[in-house]
Design an enzyme around this catalytic site. Structure first.
Site, short mmCIF file in Angstrom:
data_model
loop_
_atom_site.label_atom_id
_atom_site.label_comp_id
_atom_site.label_asym_id
_atom_site.label_seq_id
_atom_site.Cartn_x
_atom_site.Cartn_y
_atom_site.Cartn_z
N HIS A 218 0.82 -1.23 0.00
CA HIS A 218 0.00 0.00 0.00
C HIS A 218 0.85 1.27 0.00
O HIS A 218 0.37 2.34 -0.41
CB HIS A 218 -0.94 0.00 1.21
CG HIS A 218 -2.15 0.86 1.05
ND1 HIS A 218 -2.18 1.98 0.23
CD2 HIS A 218 -3.39 0.79 1.62
CE1 HIS A 218 -3.38 2.54 0.30
NE2 HIS A 218 -4.12 1.84 1.12
N ASN B 8 -10.43 -4.16 -18.50
CA ASN B 8 -10.71 -5.16 -19.54
C ASN B 8 -9.41 -5.62 -20.18
O ASN B 8 -8.77 -4.88 -20.92
CB ASN B 8 -11.65 -4.55 -20.59
CG ASN B 8 -11.91 -5.47 -21.76
OD1 ASN B 8 -11.54 -6.65 -21.75
ND2 ASN B 8 -12.55 -4.95 -22.79
#
Length: 459
Positions: free
Chosen positions: A164, A385
């Site tokens: 993170h 995608n």
């Protein structure tokens, strides 16, 4: 539903994916927002895709994603490096090109058989994102682990774990979008990454100009229920907020708040109140909830380049004594949540960076009386995608101790929000009871609505 004992995931040898071309060998400092103690952990994300032969006939998702990762790392080359700690615990990236961890896997199951088991808290996460021994450290370890698991239906699951300190959700989305664009044939990312972490260094001299309740040291007064160090005591469940739940909650809000409160604000106020009741906190003690607020964009007046992929958020905390929070109507908690979020601006973020430097990069409060929530419903993971269309689910794989992530979820034909929660087992049952009570439709409304009034939870 596929029983857990039947599921078999076969993994090939772990490999390192390096940038497809030589990259700069240098050290890069993280920002003073990035390297705070509270961000020194790994975040798991899961993305699930159906087979789509009309879009990608005879293509192997492992091969496509592996190659796209390597090409994207040319632009995001710091992610292929390793973290080092300098004086005063300042983090920097050794951009050495050693690479990210990647593993190819296959599972004897279809996406349909998995059903809700792909949703947070994903009970099969350890199968789809195996924690290789020694790989999950912060200093000197790979910054990213990616596992692509092919399913018998032709679909696949991409699960990853990212350090993170390197990026937040919008930053990770930039990287994933770059991979996806290259998987579909692009030669370069449509948005080029920008490092420039010095934009969020502390000021000279550093000065704390705002109140930051999220970093205050407090004693845990959650009746001994909450012990985050005892993970065997903790359980996770997800709770669904659909049209019915939101309708019931809105009826409890005073008119002057209805037009200005968001769905996120209302759910947060509800969770804060129910969680405080469930943990049986001393009525005189302070309890807090923090909303993660993105600093990007014009709203908060923090000027960052479009391709900036570092951590650019703060989490201002609403604070109240437990007794008024539990006894007052929901509007009380809602007003506090809204006021806390409204404090976020450039000055607040600069003050956070200065506080972190002056106080030695402290951890945010880690007691049971504190909750952090993050709205991922518009994070954009569902638009990534790789050539197989949009994922059927994409987002954080589970809650992380004190942190809950809100994600989009379609329950049958209804769009709603799914919230994973992490609580001690004894408090979780009470939490669900309180949540069911506060979202229960009045009897006169039930006659007009035959849907179940029981809020849906998922193990």
């Amino acid at each position: 539903m596929m029983p857990f004992s039947v599921l078999q995931v076969k993994r090939l040898q772990l490999e390192l994916i390096t940038p497809a071309k030589p990259t700069l060998q240098e050290a890069k400092f993280l920002s003073d927002i990035d390297d705070q103690e509270g961000l020194r952990f790994q975040v798991p994300v899961i993305m699930c895709y159906k087979d789509n032969p009309s879009l990608n006939k005879n293509c192997n998702p492992v091969k496509v994603i592996r190659e796209a990762l390597s090409r994207a790392l040319v632009y995001y080359y710091p992610l292929a490096g390793r973290l080092k700690e300098g004086p005063n615990r300042k983090l920097m990236v050794d951009c050495n090109g050693e690479g990210i961890l990647f593993v190819e896997a296959s599972a004897d199951v279809t996406l349909e058989q998995l059903g809700d088991k792909i949703l947070p808290p994903c009970p099969l996460l350890e199968e789809f994102l195996f924690n290789f021994p020694g790989s999950d450290g912060i200093i000197g370890c790979p910054l990213l682990l990616v596992q692509v698991t092919c399913l018998t239906c032709g679909g696949f699951i991409l699960a990853l774990r990212v350090n993170h300190t390197m990026c937040d959700a919008p930053g990770l989305l930039l990287f994933l979008t770059a991979i996806a664009e290259m998987a579909r044939g692009a030669h370069a990312p449509s948005i080029l990454p920008v490092w420039e972490r010095e934009l969020l260094f502390s000021r000279d001299p550093p000065r704390i100009t705002c109140a930051h309740h999220e970093y205050e040291d407090v004693i845990d007064h959650s009746d001994g229920l909450y012990a985050s160090s005892n993970q065997s005591n903790m359980v996770q469940r997800s709770f669904y907020f659909g049209a019915k739940e939101m309708r019931v909650l809105r009826k409890q809000i005073p008119p002057h708040l209805i037009s200005t409160c968001s769905t996120f604000d209302l759910i947060t106020a509800c969770l804060w109140k129910c969680r405080t009741l469930a943990l049986n906190i001393n009525p005189k003690e302070a309890v807090r909830v923090s909303c993660i607020v993105n600093a990007r964009g014009k709203h908060n007046n923090v000027r960052l380049p479009l391709g900036y992929y570092g951590n650019a958020f703060a989490f201002p905390a609403a604070i109240s004594k437990a007794e008024p929070l539990c006894k007052n109507p929901l509007g009380y908690a809602l007003e506090l949540v809204k006021k806390a979020k409204a404090t976020m601006n450039e000055e607040y973020l600069r003050s956070v960076a200065d506080l972190l430097v002056l106080r030695g990069r402290p951890q945010y409060s880690s007691t049971g009386s504190y909750l952090i929530v993050s709205d991922n419903t518009r994070a954009g993971f569902g638009d990534v995608n790789f050539g197989w269309g949009q994922p059927v689910f994409a987002g954080p794989a589970k809650a992380l101790d004190l942190i809950s992530f809100y994600v989009q979820h379609k329950n049958n034909t209804e769009d709603g929000i799914l919230v994973p929660m992490c609580l001690p087992s004894s408090a979780m049952e009470r939490f669900q009871q309180e949540l069911e009570r506060i979202t229960q439709e009045p009897k006169e409304d039930i006659c007009n609505n035959l849907r179940s009034t029981r809020i849906m939870s998922m193990m």
